[in-house]
Design an enzyme around this catalytic site. Structure first.
Site, PDB file in Angstrom:
ATOM      1  CE  LYS A 228     146.656  87.588 -28.058  1.00 60.52           C
ATOM      2  NZ  LYS A 228     146.866  89.136 -28.210  1.00 60.52           N
ATOM      3  CG  ASP A 233     141.663  90.760 -25.168  1.00 62.51           C
ATOM      4  OD1 ASP A 233     141.151  90.693 -24.019  1.00 62.51           O
ATOM      5  OD2 ASP A 233     142.714  91.341 -25.540  1.00 62.51           O
ATOM      6  CE  LYS A 240     140.740  94.160 -25.935  1.00 65.37           C
ATOM      7  NZ  LYS A 240     141.818  94.781 -26.385  1.00 65.37           N
ATOM      8  CG  ASP A 251     143.364  89.178 -29.350  1.00 65.38           C
ATOM      9  OD1 ASP A 251     144.176  89.584 -29.902  1.00 65.38           O
ATOM     10  OD2 ASP A 251     143.385  89.224 -28.047  1.00 65.38           O
ATOM     11  CG  ASP A 310     143.052  94.874 -23.072  1.00 66.37           C
ATOM     12  OD1 ASP A 310     142.781  93.735 -23.737  1.00 66.37           O
ATOM     13  OD2 ASP A 310     142.819  95.967 -24.123  1.00 66.37           O
ATOM     14  CD  GLU A 312     144.782  89.369 -23.556  1.00 66.57           C
ATOM     15  OE1 GLU A 312     144.588  89.011 -24.716  1.00 66.57           O
ATOM     16  OE2 GLU A 312     144.627  90.485 -23.301  1.00 66.57           O
ATOM     17  NE  ARG A 314     152.087  92.275 -23.455  1.00 71.66           N
ATOM     18  CZ  ARG A 314     152.409  93.682 -23.732  1.00 71.66           C
ATOM     19  NH1 ARG A 314     153.141  94.191 -23.309  1.00 71.66           N
ATOM     20  NH2 ARG A 314     151.561  94.243 -24.752  1.00 71.66           N
TER      21      ARG A 314
END
Length: 460
Positions: A228, A233, A240, A251, A310, A312, A314
């Site tokens: 990933k 993010d 967030k 992230d 949020d 995202e 996956r």
């Protein structure tokens, strides 16, 4: 200072590794001056204690490293790394006391104790260097350390200097170093090539999304790593809170771990056909950001209802996993800083993973114990499948209720792998407080265990 061993010279200082139990017998064999110095300085052999002993001319004669007790050692790892930071400048050689079964781990820990993230500010280097212990494959340990350092540097670099283009540049530099092939699919080409969810998640950012595809090796079983690469993010339109955004430079920790593991594999010449896939995006906010309640169609054809922008990671992994699965490799492994639920479940030190393959589990657990790289198995719990099925689409990216968040995320990802053995790692990628060989900041998790497990696993 490079995290490498030094060669033995006449200036090498002997280092005696002494447990609490062994100290009395060792002291009994030493001259009175040494015994007095040990007592005067309160050296007891406690874990992490260090003591330098000079000769009558004030030159280094020897040094002592406390190795504690079996009980104290069980509560941590990389015990000599704590000693390394306390010793005076010089080169040290293990003279006695280090168990053979601990030599590789302690040598690696010493090297990693020399790591400092100095891109933006000069850092004090580790003054104590180590000669590789007898019987340790120095080149192999140095290669593993270099892979870990790559992971740390990538995670520690802020998003201002580690956006999708920079992450792709880092992958290209790694490919060039080892003669690997690499392709980077950028921007609207993602739509042309049928990676719609990678494009959707990253399209709101100024720096275009991309898919990095690196291949190395022409013989052996096929291993595909999917990392990933969400370089920052914000949470998207489900923005967030500020406190939750503070560590989001990490992230892309799954991508960093995949690249670090790839370095270890290539540098040690494992006989595998390695592929690394990294969807590199920023989850940003703008007028064209994807929205809650949107329904996306993935590369695999499965539709996904967006119930939280949020969640995202996956989404981008799903397209990459479907692409990986089309090649039907012998093993697919995804690595991601995916859910807060995983951190709540096991804390920052353990790497939770999902696998239904008992051979994979056996190989990984043995390797994790041998490499001091702890992992914890989590379940692909089939009864929770209904939680990711919203009715209006095939899948829900953010099931309501808050239960089993890391499990439902893993079940979501598994839907995109149907032709290959699959394992998923939901790592944290961050050391919240300094520990021996692990300063506060980015850290690799499960990479050393996976490196040790690759060949036993793939040659089953």
């Amino acid at each position: 200072m490079p995290c490498t061993f030094v060669s033995k010279t006449d200036e090498t200082t002997p280092l005696h590794v002494l447990s609490e139990e062994a100290l009395t017998d060792w002291c009994a064999d030493q001259p009175d001056a040494v015994q007095n110095w040990v007592r005067t300085n309160g050296f007891t052999g406690a874990l992490g204690q260090a003591l330098a002993i000079a000769d009558k001319d004030g030159k280094p004669q020897m040094a002592l490293a406390g190795f504690g007790s079996e009980k104290s050692r069980a509560r941590g790892r990389f015990h000599l790394a704590a000693v390394a930071s306390q010793l005076p400048r010089g080169s040290y050689e293990i003279a006695s006391g280090l168990p053979d079964e601990s030599a590789e781990i302690e040598a690696l820990g010493w090297l990693l104790a020399g790591y400092a993230f100095d891109r933006y500010r000069d850092q004090s280097p580790l003054r104590a260097r180590l000669v590789a212990p007898e019987g340790v494959d120095a080149a192999r340990i140095e290669a593993i350390a270099a892979g870990e350092i790559l992971t740390r540097n990538l995670i520690n670099t802020p998003a201002s200097d580690m956006g999708p283009p920079d992450l792709a540049d880092s992958a290209q530099a790694l490919a060039k170093q080892f003669g690997a092939g690499i392709e980077v699919i950028v921007g609207d080409d993602l739509l042309t090539r049928n990676f719609p969810m990678i494009h959707t998640v990253g399209r709101a950012a100024d720096r275009a999304p991309r898919l990095i595809d690196m291949r190395w090796g022409e013989t052996g079983p096929k291993l595909t790593l999917v990392g990933k690469g969400v370089c920052f993010d914000t949470g998207g339109l489900n923005l967030k809170p500020g406190a939750s955004m503070g560590l989001m430079k990490k992230d892309m920790g799954g991508a960093a771990a995949a690249l670090g593991l790839a370095h270890m594999i290539m540098a040690t010449g494992l006989d595998v056909q390695l592929r690394v896939l990294i969807p590199a995006v920023e989850n940003s906010v703008s007028g064209n950001a994807f929205r809650p309640q949107d329904i996306l169609t993935s590369r695999k054809g499965l539709t996904v209802e967006i119930n939280n922008t949020d969640a995202e990671g996956r989404l981008v992994l799903a397209d990459a996993l479907a692409y990986a699965d089309e090649d039907a490799p012998d093993q697919i492994i995804s690595m991601a800083t995916l859910t807060g639920a995983a951190r709540v479940a096991v804390g920052p030190d353990l790497a939770p993973y999902f696998s239904d393959d008992p051979i994979f589990v056996s190989a990984l657990e043995a390797a994790a114990a041998a490499t001091a790289d702890p992992v914890w198995r989590m379940p692909f719990h089939a009864p929770y499948e209904s939680m990711i099925e919203p009715g209006i689409a095939d899948l829900d990216n953010a099931p309501k209720g808050g239960f089993a968040g890391c499990i439902t995320a893993a079940l979501f990802l598994r839907r995109f792998v149907t032709e290959s053995p699959y394992a998923h790692f939901d790592i944290y990628g961050w050391q919240p407080a300094a520990a021996p060989a692990r300063p506060q900041g980015g850290v690799g998790q499960a990479t050393r265990a996976l490196h040790a497990a690759v060949m036993p696993l793939l040659n089953r």
